[in-house]
Scaffold this motif. Structure first.
Motif, short mmCIF file in Angstrom:
data_model
loop_
_atom_site.label_atom_id
_atom_site.label_comp_id
_atom_site.label_asym_id
_atom_site.label_seq_id
_atom_site.Cartn_x
_atom_site.Cartn_y
_atom_site.Cartn_z
N ARG A 90 0.88 -1.17 0.00
CA ARG A 90 0.00 0.00 0.00
C ARG A 90 0.92 1.22 0.00
O ARG A 90 1.75 1.38 0.89
CB ARG A 90 -0.90 -0.01 1.23
N LEU A 91 0.77 2.07 -0.97
CA LEU A 91 1.82 3.04 -1.30
C LEU A 91 1.98 4.13 -0.24
O LEU A 91 3.05 4.71 -0.11
CB LEU A 91 1.52 3.66 -2.67
N HIS A 92 0.92 4.46 0.50
CA HIS A 92 1.01 5.41 1.61
C HIS A 92 1.55 6.78 1.19
O HIS A 92 2.27 7.42 1.94
CB HIS A 92 1.89 4.86 2.73
N LEU A 93 1.18 7.26 0.00
CA LEU A 93 1.51 8.64 -0.35
C LEU A 93 0.62 9.57 0.49
O LEU A 93 -0.56 9.30 0.70
CB LEU A 93 1.25 8.88 -1.84
N LEU A 94 1.20 10.65 0.96
CA LEU A 94 0.44 11.57 1.81
C LEU A 94 -0.47 12.44 0.93
O LEU A 94 0.02 13.22 0.10
CB LEU A 94 1.39 12.44 2.62
N PRO A 95 -1.78 12.34 1.11
CA PRO A 95 -2.71 12.98 0.17
C PRO A 95 -2.68 14.50 0.21
O PRO A 95 -3.03 15.15 -0.77
CB PRO A 95 -4.08 12.44 0.60
N ALA A 96 -2.29 15.09 1.35
CA ALA A 96 -2.29 16.55 1.47
C ALA A 96 -1.08 17.20 0.82
O ALA A 96 -1.04 18.42 0.67
CB ALA A 96 -2.37 16.96 2.94
N LEU A 97 -0.09 16.39 0.43
CA LEU A 97 1.14 16.91 -0.16
C LEU A 97 1.18 16.62 -1.65
O LEU A 97 0.62 15.63 -2.13
CB LEU A 97 2.37 16.27 0.50
N SER A 98 1.85 17.49 -2.39
CA SER A 98 2.07 17.23 -3.80
C SER A 98 3.06 16.09 -3.97
O SER A 98 3.71 15.64 -3.02
CB SER A 98 2.60 18.49 -4.50
N VAL A 99 3.21 15.63 -5.19
CA VAL A 99 4.19 14.59 -5.51
C VAL A 99 5.59 15.03 -5.06
O VAL A 99 6.31 14.30 -4.37
CB VAL A 99 4.16 14.27 -7.01
N LEU A 100 5.98 16.23 -5.45
CA LEU A 100 7.31 16.72 -5.08
C LEU A 100 7.45 16.85 -3.57
O LEU A 100 8.50 16.49 -3.00
CB LEU A 100 7.57 18.07 -5.75
N GLU A 101 6.42 17.33 -2.90
CA GLU A 101 6.49 17.48 -1.44
C GLU A 101 6.61 16.13 -0.74
O GLU A 101 7.28 16.02 0.29
CB GLU A 101 5.25 18.24 -0.95
N GLY A 127 9.63 9.33 -15.77
CA GLY A 127 8.62 9.70 -16.74
C GLY A 127 7.41 10.39 -16.16
O GLY A 127 6.35 10.45 -16.80
N ILE A 128 7.55 11.00 -14.98
CA ILE A 128 6.40 11.68 -14.34
C ILE A 128 6.79 13.07 -13.87
O ILE A 128 6.18 13.61 -12.94
CB ILE A 128 5.85 10.85 -13.16
N GLY A 129 7.76 13.67 -14.52
CA GLY A 129 8.21 15.00 -14.12
C GLY A 129 7.12 16.04 -14.17
O GLY A 129 7.09 16.97 -13.34
N GLU A 130 6.17 15.88 -15.09
CA GLU A 130 5.10 16.86 -15.24
C GLU A 130 4.07 16.78 -14.11
O GLU A 130 3.20 17.64 -13.98
CB GLU A 130 4.39 16.68 -16.59
N LEU A 131 4.21 15.76 -13.26
CA LEU A 131 3.24 15.56 -12.17
C LEU A 131 3.76 16.06 -10.83
O LEU A 131 3.14 15.81 -9.78
CB LEU A 131 2.89 14.07 -12.05
#
Length: 215
Positions: A90-101, A127-131
């Motif tokens: 489960r990737l656990h990316l923090l939803p309140a932060l941007s990808v870079l953050e 391949g996701i620099g624009e995100l």
């Protein structure tokens, strides 16, 4: 040069039940290995032992020449943060932060200098620099997987661990995810250990260890 990972005489018990036994495993820098087996064979336990989240009942786990059982819990946490990167099922990316953050926070937690240029370069390589300014909710599953890989690599760890990284992916994305893990780990000289029940990845990494009688 110290091995990125060295396991010797490893076993782990829950009460009287032995859930994992592995005589030896050594990974050199930039070497890749898949640990394959069915559910319940001890794969996740092995990953937790390598990460220092569990202590073995018998045997030793060394990362970059450091025996993890010789560290206090807090010292082991610091050592893991600096020397290991983990891609969770489960990737656990923090939803309140941007990808870079999300990547900059990973650098901060690893106690390395925040380096936005390096984080952006890694996103570009995947391949996701624009995100970079997107939030996790705006990403596809494949894009989220790439962000999770970038987050695990952004502090340039010596050992990259991946827990069932292809379990929710279709065939094409599963192959691409393993290739991304392999190439990006090797680009920074990190050893890669993948634990999985997914036989689609067989033959894609340098070595395989089979647990639980899988064939």
């Amino acid at each position: 040069m110290n091995a990125a990972l060295a396991l010797h005489g490893l076993s782990f018990n829950y009460g009287d039940r032995t859930v994992l036994r592995l005589d030896a495993l050594t990974l050199q820098p930039a070497e890749t290995c898949a640990v394959i087996g069915p559910s319940g064979c001890g794969k996740t336990t092995l990953l937790h032992l390598v990460a220092g989240l569990l202590r073995p009942t018998l045997g030793t786990v060394s990362v970059c020449g450091q025996r993890l059982d010789e560290l206090s819990v807090s010292a082991c946490d610091r050592f893991r943060g600096r020397n290991m990167g983990i891609v969770f099922q489960r990737l656990h990316l923090l939803p309140a932060l941007s990808v870079l953050e999300n990547l900059l926070l990973a650098q901060h937690l690893a106690r390395v200098s925040r380096d936005g240029a390096a984080a952006n370069a890694l996103l570009d390589a995947l391949g996701i620099g624009e995100l970079a300014r997107a939030r996790p909710a705006q990403l596809s599953q494949g894009q989220s997987q790439r962000v999770a890989i970038a987050r695990a690599l952004v502090h340039r760890p010596s050992l990259l661990l991946a827990d069932e990284p292809t379990s929710s992916l279709d065939d094409g994305n599963a192959v691409r995810a393993i290739e991304l893990l392999r190439t990006q780990a090797q680009s920074i000289g990190a050893a890669l250990l993948v634990v999985t029940h997914d036989r689609r990845i067989r033959g894609q990494l340098d070595r395989e260890v089979v647990l639980g009688g899988a064939a």
